[in-house]
Design an enzyme around this catalytic site. Sequence first.
Site, PDB file in Angstrom:
ATOM      1  N   LYS A 176       0.829  -1.205   0.000  1.00 46.10           N
ATOM      2  CA  LYS A 176       0.000   0.000   0.000  1.00 46.10           C
ATOM      3  C   LYS A 176       0.860   1.251   0.000  1.00 46.10           C
ATOM      4  O   LYS A 176       1.905   1.299   0.674  1.00 46.10           O
ATOM      5  CB  LYS A 176      -0.892   0.000   1.246  1.00 46.10           C
ATOM      6  CG  LYS A 176      -1.934  -1.101   1.227  1.00 46.10           C
ATOM      7  CD  LYS A 176      -3.038  -0.770   0.246  1.00 46.10           C
ATOM      8  CE  LYS A 176      -3.893  -1.988  -0.041  1.00 46.10           C
ATOM      9  NZ  LYS A 176      -5.034  -1.677  -0.897  1.00 46.10           N
ATOM     10  N   ASP A 205      -0.179  -0.102  -4.591  1.00 44.08           N
ATOM     11  CA  ASP A 205      -1.615   0.203  -4.652  1.00 44.08           C
ATOM     12  C   ASP A 205      -1.893   1.472  -3.848  1.00 44.08           C
ATOM     13  O   ASP A 205      -1.733   1.493  -2.629  1.00 44.08           O
ATOM     14  CB  ASP A 205      -2.402  -0.977  -4.057  1.00 44.08           C
ATOM     15  CG  ASP A 205      -3.902  -0.778  -4.151  1.00 44.08           C
ATOM     16  OD1 ASP A 205      -4.347   0.253  -4.682  1.00 44.08           O
ATOM     17  OD2 ASP A 205      -4.642  -1.683  -3.692  1.00 44.08           O
ATOM     18  N   GLU A 231      -1.355   0.541  -9.017  1.00 45.02           N
ATOM     19  CA  GLU A 231      -2.794   0.286  -8.895  1.00 45.02           C
ATOM     20  C   GLU A 231      -3.531   1.510  -8.360  1.00 45.02           C
ATOM     21  O   GLU A 231      -3.106   2.111  -7.371  1.00 45.02           O
ATOM     22  CB  GLU A 231      -2.993  -0.918  -7.961  1.00 45.02           C
ATOM     23  CG  GLU A 231      -4.442  -1.315  -7.762  1.00 45.02           C
ATOM     24  CD  GLU A 231      -4.558  -2.677  -7.068  1.00 45.02           C
ATOM     25  OE1 GLU A 231      -3.690  -3.550  -7.308  1.00 45.02           O
ATOM     26  OE2 GLU A 231      -5.495  -2.857  -6.280  1.00 45.02           O
ATOM     27  N   GLU A 257     -11.435  -2.267  -9.509  1.00 45.34           N
ATOM     28  CA  GLU A 257     -12.030  -3.040  -8.420  1.00 45.34           C
ATOM     29  C   GLU A 257     -13.364  -2.483  -7.944  1.00 45.34           C
ATOM     30  O   GLU A 257     -14.157  -3.212  -7.363  1.00 45.34           O
ATOM     31  CB  GLU A 257     -11.054  -3.135  -7.237  1.00 45.34           C
ATOM     32  CG  GLU A 257     -10.785  -1.813  -6.555  1.00 45.34           C
ATOM     33  CD  GLU A 257      -9.793  -1.942  -5.397  1.00 45.34           C
ATOM     34  OE1 GLU A 257      -8.614  -2.196  -5.659  1.00 45.34           O
ATOM     35  OE2 GLU A 257     -10.202  -1.781  -4.239  1.00 45.34           O
ATOM     36  N   ASP A 280     -13.854  -7.208  -9.314  1.00 52.90           N
ATOM     37  CA  ASP A 280     -14.115  -7.980  -8.100  1.00 52.90           C
ATOM     38  C   ASP A 280     -15.428  -8.712  -8.329  1.00 52.90           C
ATOM     39  O   ASP A 280     -16.482  -8.079  -8.521  1.00 52.90           O
ATOM     40  CB  ASP A 280     -14.213  -7.055  -6.884  1.00 52.90           C
ATOM     41  CG  ASP A 280     -14.227  -7.863  -5.596  1.00 52.90           C
ATOM     42  OD1 ASP A 280     -15.120  -8.733  -5.460  1.00 52.90           O
ATOM     43  OD2 ASP A 280     -13.358  -7.656  -4.744  1.00 52.90           O
ATOM     44  N   HIS A 307      -9.623  -8.684  -8.533  1.00 53.32           N
ATOM     45  CA  HIS A 307      -9.492  -8.110  -7.195  1.00 53.32           C
ATOM     46  C   HIS A 307     -10.159  -9.076  -6.226  1.00 53.32           C
ATOM     47  O   HIS A 307     -11.298  -9.502  -6.449  1.00 53.32           O
ATOM     48  CB  HIS A 307     -10.191  -6.750  -7.140  1.00 53.32           C
ATOM     49  CG  HIS A 307     -10.177  -6.109  -5.783  1.00 53.32           C
ATOM     50  ND1 HIS A 307     -11.262  -6.163  -4.929  1.00 53.32           N
ATOM     51  CD2 HIS A 307      -9.209  -5.430  -5.135  1.00 53.32           C
ATOM     52  CE1 HIS A 307     -10.953  -5.513  -3.815  1.00 53.32           C
ATOM     53  NE2 HIS A 307      -9.725  -5.060  -3.912  1.00 53.32           N
ATOM     54  N   GLU A 344      -4.672 -12.326  -6.566  1.00 58.20           N
ATOM     55  CA  GLU A 344      -4.501 -11.544  -5.337  1.00 58.20           C
ATOM     56  C   GLU A 344      -4.808 -12.403  -4.111  1.00 58.20           C
ATOM     57  O   GLU A 344      -5.923 -12.914  -3.965  1.00 58.20           O
ATOM     58  CB  GLU A 344      -5.432 -10.326  -5.337  1.00 58.20           C
ATOM     59  CG  GLU A 344      -5.338  -9.548  -4.030  1.00 58.20           C
ATOM     60  CD  GLU A 344      -5.906  -8.146  -4.106  1.00 58.20           C
ATOM     61  OE1 GLU A 344      -6.873  -7.929  -4.862  1.00 58.20           O
ATOM     62  OE2 GLU A 344      -5.371  -7.272  -3.398  1.00 58.20           O
TER      63      GLU A 344
HETATM   64 CA    CA Z   1      -6.659  -2.212  -4.573  1.00 61.94          CA
END
Ligand code: CA
Length: 399
Positions: A176, A205, A231, A257, A280, A307, A344
């Site tokens: 992240k 991300d 991302e 996502e 997702d 995702h 993921e």
């Molecule tokens: Ca993400």
Amino acid sequence: MRIDRIESFILKAPLAGGQRFLSSQGAFQQRTSLVVRLSTDDGLQGWGEAGVSMPVEHVQAYLHDVLAARVLGRDPEASEPLWHELYGFARDFGRKGACMAAVSGVDIALWDLRGKAAGRPVHALMGGAYRERVRAYATGLYYREEDLRDVDGAVARVRAEAQQYVAQGFTALKGKIGLLALRDDIRRLETLRETAGDRFLVMADANHAYTFASAVKVGQVLDRLDFHWFEEPLVPEDLPGYAALRRKLVTPLAAGEGECTRYGMLDLLRGEAVDILQPDLALSGGLSEGQKIVTLASAFQRPVCCHVWGSGVVVAAALQLSAMIPPVPYTACPHAPENEPLFEFDRTHNPLRDDLVEGGFSLVGEDLAIPTGPGLGVKIDQQVLDRFCVARRASGDRA
Ligand code: CA
């Protein structure tokens, strides 16, 4: 075979030690999933999941107060007309978000039912698998609250956590960014690359934390460090910003996502906004729509990497779809990530992901195996479901 009962379960799992973690968009206090169970008059049950990283109470209300009357009595084998009916009904008010989350949960459960009725995994019903395993990447390197006050500690925690994933056998890792000042997050990224080594795949991300100017600065660092993707650098509404950023950077952009259906994904593709599409399944329309999104992406020669951030139900569903993603482009000897999908595998504490499904999911080398049992290929542990369930609703016979 008719659907005669719809049940849904809001599951809430506290985090280990009450330890909150953060992305650029805020803190996570617990993990939440809305799991759906459809039953048929001949005694079969199918499982789905509705929504991701969102409040699910209104998804549950929409499922039972609005959709149930349209789903009860239907034949699970006819999932395609039902999907179109549910989508068409909501077209004027619910093309994205909660309404699509509910439709997604129903659709995933329908495919699980169909697979169980046939005694075959979903990927077999959809036309057969391209692969038996998919290369997994660890999602981690979230922030702790103390990172905001102690940047040196934040950098040290990146090093220690990345070392754990290397030791566990991962060869790919997503971290992240976007919460700290740019210079501090850049230190974390440099530490990640240095710790993981040159052969490791690393991704970043931002959860749409950046302005265009900041995204260019961070993206240039990712270019220098040879990151595999960047991302959600920008807010999802800014498709022209994504397209402009793609032209400036070498690092591929990944997003999608929060987007729904073939129509939303088509906007990303036609807008030249992304290199890698990340639907997702618990939000974008379920497995039925996932298949169409994969086809759409293949027409643009864009990879799809699902995702996945929910319970074991959506992990299983995404593994089924990942079996079905054609190599992009086709080669005689496809490799991940060049033309094979990545998967993921969220590594934050979540018993809904690890314990709800009997046996859980574990790495085989650097991969996750595609389940081969009927339907989604997993069994739900009823005791775990009961332990974390905070709100159950039921519609239909025996409700
Ligand atoms: Ca993400």
